[in-house]
Design a protein around this motif. Structure first.
Motif, PDB file in Angstrom:
ATOM      1  N   GLU A  51     -43.169 102.847 -70.815  1.00  0.00           N
ATOM      2  CA  GLU A  51     -41.987 102.230 -70.228  1.00  0.00           C
ATOM      3  C   GLU A  51     -40.807 102.481 -71.165  1.00  0.00           C
ATOM      4  N   ASN A  52     -40.376 103.726 -71.253  1.00  0.00           N
ATOM      5  CA  ASN A  52     -39.284 104.081 -72.145  1.00  0.00           C
ATOM      6  C   ASN A  52     -38.028 104.402 -71.333  1.00  0.00           C
ATOM      7  N   PHE A  53     -37.364 103.369 -70.883  1.00  0.00           N
ATOM      8  CA  PHE A  53     -36.204 103.542 -70.022  1.00  0.00           C
ATOM      9  C   PHE A  53     -35.027 104.148 -70.768  1.00  0.00           C
ATOM     10  N   ASP A  54     -34.877 103.839 -72.051  1.00  0.00           N
ATOM     11  CA  ASP A  54     -33.759 104.388 -72.818  1.00  0.00           C
ATOM     12  C   ASP A  54     -33.871 105.901 -72.953  1.00  0.00           C
ATOM     13  N   GLU A  55     -35.075 106.388 -73.220  1.00  0.00           N
ATOM     14  CA  GLU A  55     -35.272 107.833 -73.341  1.00  0.00           C
ATOM     15  C   GLU A  55     -35.039 108.526 -72.005  1.00  0.00           C
ATOM     16  N   GLY A  56     -35.477 107.913 -70.925  1.00  0.00           N
ATOM     17  CA  GLY A  56     -35.242 108.483 -69.597  1.00  0.00           C
ATOM     18  C   GLY A  56     -33.773 108.514 -69.245  1.00  0.00           C
ATOM     19  N   LYS A  57     -33.042 107.479 -69.628  1.00  0.00           N
ATOM     20  CA  LYS A  57     -31.603 107.455 -69.348  1.00  0.00           C
ATOM     21  C   LYS A  57     -30.881 108.524 -70.165  1.00  0.00           C
ATOM     22  N   ARG A  58     -31.289 108.712 -71.417  1.00  0.00           N
ATOM     23  CA  ARG A  58     -30.679 109.764 -72.240  1.00  0.00           C
ATOM     24  C   ARG A  58     -30.946 111.142 -71.640  1.00  0.00           C
ATOM     25  N   TYR A  59     -32.134 111.331 -71.080  1.00  0.00           N
ATOM     26  CA  TYR A  59     -32.472 112.629 -70.486  1.00  0.00           C
ATOM     27  C   TYR A  59     -31.666 112.876 -69.211  1.00  0.00           C
ATOM     28  N   SER A  60     -31.557 111.858 -68.368  1.00  0.00           N
ATOM     29  CA  SER A  60     -30.881 112.068 -67.087  1.00  0.00           C
ATOM     30  C   SER A  60     -29.371 112.093 -67.211  1.00  0.00           C
ATOM     31  N   GLN A  61     -28.812 111.375 -68.163  1.00  0.00           N
ATOM     32  CA  GLN A  61     -27.359 111.346 -68.343  1.00  0.00           C
ATOM     33  C   GLN A  61     -26.958 112.277 -69.485  1.00  0.00           C
ATOM     34  N   HIS A  62     -27.176 113.565 -69.274  1.00  0.00           N
ATOM     35  CA  HIS A  62     -26.880 114.550 -70.308  1.00  0.00           C
ATOM     36  C   HIS A  62     -25.383 114.844 -70.356  1.00  0.00           C
ATOM     37  N   GLY A  63     -24.972 115.691 -71.269  1.00  0.00           N
ATOM     38  CA  GLY A  63     -23.558 115.952 -71.519  1.00  0.00           C
ATOM     39  C   GLY A  63     -22.804 116.508 -70.323  1.00  0.00           C
ATOM     40  N   PHE A  64     -23.404 117.430 -69.588  1.00  0.00           N
ATOM     41  CA  PHE A  64     -22.707 118.007 -68.437  1.00  0.00           C
ATOM     42  C   PHE A  64     -22.512 116.970 -67.341  1.00  0.00           C
ATOM     43  N   ARG A  65     -23.504 116.128 -67.118  1.00  0.00           N
ATOM     44  CA  ARG A  65     -23.365 115.086 -66.102  1.00  0.00           C
ATOM     45  C   ARG A  65     -22.292 114.089 -66.500  1.00  0.00           C
TER      46      ARG A  65
END
Length: 89
Positions: A51-65
């Motif tokens: 349950e690592n929501f912070d890591e998932g958010k960092r992955y999905s909200q990358h620099g280009f997005r």
């Protein structure tokens, strides 16, 4: 045989194919190295579902997005506004 395939007319095809392969390779490396759901090492796979929501958010909200977030989804905004917005007098 090489003179048959290596002609100036074929250079754009090689270039576009090379760009497509490069984009695919970049996405593959990005997924293997930073995706929280992909675990290559056996020790990490043994952990099960995390349950690592912070890591998932960092992955999905990358620099280009983050760069395109909040912008209108237009390719040429100047031309679009010229033809679609009413004139301002």
């Amino acid at each position: 045989m090489a003179s048959r395939w290596i002609r100036p007319e074929v250079y754009p095809l090689f270039a576009t194919t090379g760009v497509a392969v490069g984009i695919c390779a970049m996405q593959l490396v990005r997924n293997i190295t930073t995706n929280p759901e992909v675990r290559v090492l056996k020790e990490k796979r043994a952990a099960g579902v995390l349950e690592n929501f912070d890591e998932g958010k960092r992955y999905s909200q990358h620099g280009f997005r983050k760069f395109i977030d909040g912008k209108r989804p237009e390719i040429m905004p100047g031309i679009n506004s010229f033809f679609s917005d009413p004139p301002k007098y």
